[in-house]
Design an enzyme around this catalytic site. Structure first.
Site, short mmCIF file in Angstrom:
data_model
loop_
_atom_site.label_atom_id
_atom_site.label_comp_id
_atom_site.label_asym_id
_atom_site.label_seq_id
_atom_site.Cartn_x
_atom_site.Cartn_y
_atom_site.Cartn_z
N HIS A 308 0.84 -1.19 0.00
CA HIS A 308 0.00 0.00 0.00
C HIS A 308 0.88 1.24 0.00
O HIS A 308 1.93 1.26 0.64
CB HIS A 308 -0.91 0.01 1.24
CG HIS A 308 -2.05 0.96 1.14
ND1 HIS A 308 -1.91 2.30 1.42
CD2 HIS A 308 -3.35 0.77 0.81
CE1 HIS A 308 -3.09 2.90 1.26
NE2 HIS A 308 -3.98 2.00 0.90
N ASP A 366 -7.92 -3.82 -0.63
CA ASP A 366 -8.46 -3.87 -1.99
C ASP A 366 -8.44 -5.29 -2.54
O ASP A 366 -9.35 -5.68 -3.28
CB ASP A 366 -7.66 -2.94 -2.91
CG ASP A 366 -7.71 -1.50 -2.46
OD1 ASP A 366 -8.83 -1.00 -2.26
OD2 ASP A 366 -6.65 -0.89 -2.28
#
Length: 431
Positions: A308, A366
């Site tokens: 991330h 995600d």
């Protein structure tokens, strides 16, 4: 605003300037440069604003190195495990966890506003049948200001409150209708006797010809998706909402601007990109090939859904999302879905590979949310609209905070000009 008790000294040539150092309740200290241009005649240069605090806020704090996400001081994993989305909405909007009576009142107010004006149906029918759901949402949300004139005065605290509740309530209805429109099915109206997440699933997947019962595991997973995406500090779409609202624009226009920004693949399309990668891999036997490409620094391929930009250690939302993904896949199975088969095996192989653990490239929220939405039957075109439903409360909370800020100024970033200097106009015949 944090008080300054220290100064930093900036020296330009033979002149020195004192810059106040502001100390937040959490996070790094901040240099206050608001008077720098007036005193020294220079700007700062920060493309992407990655080293610039554009506001002070009490809503959300992120520590990317620790893997920490706090809403009003409460860790996101605790909220996702013990709370539910509308309670988190209350927390973000009002700053404290609600009492039982406060939560009941808030949930009732949201439930009573879930329908949209019947004339708005004509808006949907004005779009092509193959329009992207996000295109529809940008248009319809912006058009709310044409139907709800009694909640567009940003200087009236009560109108701000009404607009806030309306958008939280109506966004799932608008997203579900955008979905139904693109697949050619009739719109399904919301119901007042079921919870927020179940209502959304029912509006998306029920049809008039048969009864539809929402599975509690799927409802809980959807509620967690909403909760885990509710707010994420000053990201691109939130900053867009704040910038739009700084001009005095009505709240519906500001949220529509946030949706438009979220539509960008670099922001709201991460879980969609992850699913597209899984489809590109295709079958389980090709996973080692793609893992090898991801480990090759000379190969541009990257595993989407791993690591991330903000969280340098791990994504604190991923653990809870993984739990829901496991529950959903156990319920629905993966035998007939090669994409989900690839996802499960890719997660297993990547977590077992020292390369990814050493570089802290763990599956993020995600990755797991994309798996869940795929398993539920949502097309990838609906992933970002669902993100918009989740993030609406964060946008609104940030908008309300900004409007109430006595330091509010219209946003006006400066530039480092690198174009031509003064030139006289040249007549056409002399060019």
């Amino acid at each position: 605003m944090a008080d300054s008790k220290r100064n930093a000294t900036l020296t330009i040539g033979e002149q020195s300037y004192d810059l106040p150092i502001l100390s937040p309740t959490a996070g790094p200290d901040v240099l206050d440069i608001r008077k720098l241009y007036g005193q020294a005649g220079v700007f700062t240069y920060d493309p992407g604003f990655t080293s610039t605090a554009s506001c002070d806020s009490t809503i959300t704090f992120i520590d990317g190195d620790k893997g920490e996400l706090l809403h009003r001081g409460y860790p996101i994993d605790q909220l996702a495990e013990k709370s539910h989305f509308l309670e988190v909405c209350y927390l973000l909007l009002y700053g404290e966890l609600p009492s039982a009576a406060q939560l009941e009142d808030f949930e009732e107010r949201v439930t009573m506003h879930t329908m949209i004006h019947e004339q708005m149906m004509y808006l949907f029918r004005g779009f092509r049948r193959d329009a992207h759901p996000m295109a529809i949402m940008v248009g319809v949300v912006g058009a709310l200001s044409a139907f709800y004139h009694d909640s567009t005065d940003i200087n009236d605290p009560w109108q701000r409150e009404v607009a806030s509740v309306r958008m939280i309530a109506k966004m799932p209805t608008i997203a579900a209708m955008a979905f139904k429109y693109t697949i050619g099915q009739p719109f399904v109206y919301p119901r007042n006797d079921i919870d927020y997440a179940s209502n959304f699933l029912r509006m998306c997947f029920s049809v008039p010809t048969e009864d539809y019962q929402v599975n509690p595991i799927l409802s809980r997973a959807m509620d967690r998706i909403f909760t885990l995406h509710a707010d994420h500090e000053q990201n691109a779409s939130t900053s867009t909402v704040r910038l739009a609202s700084s001009s005095g624009a009505n709240p519906f226009a500001c949220i529509a601007a946030g949706i438009a920004c979220l539509w960008g693949p670099a922001h709201g399309g991460a879980n969609q990109a992850c699913l597209e990668m899984l489809r590109e891999i295709g079958t389980v036997d090709r996973i080692p090939e793609f893992i090898a490409c991801a480990k090759d620094k000379n190969d541009p391929f990257r595993l989407m859904g791993f690591g991330h930009r903000v969280y340098k250690n791990f994504d604190p939302r991923a653990k809870v999302m993984k739990q829901s993904a496991d529950e959903v896949l156990e319920l629905l199975g993966v035998e007939d879905n090669p994409v989900l088969q690839v996802a499960k095996e890719l997660e297993k192989q990547a977590l077992a590979d020292p390369y990814f653990s050493e570089k802290k490239l763990f599956p993020n929220v995600d990755f797991y949310s994309g798996i869940i939405l795929e398993a539920m039957g949502f097309p990838t075109s609906m992933f970002t609209p669902i993100f918009a439903v989740s993030r609406t409360v964060g946008w609104i909370s940030q908008w309300k905070e900004m409007i109430a800020d006595p330091q509010l100024k219209i946003g006006r970033p400066r530039q480092l000009y690198a174009g031509d200097t003064f030139r006289d106009y040249v007549d056409m015949e002399k060019r």
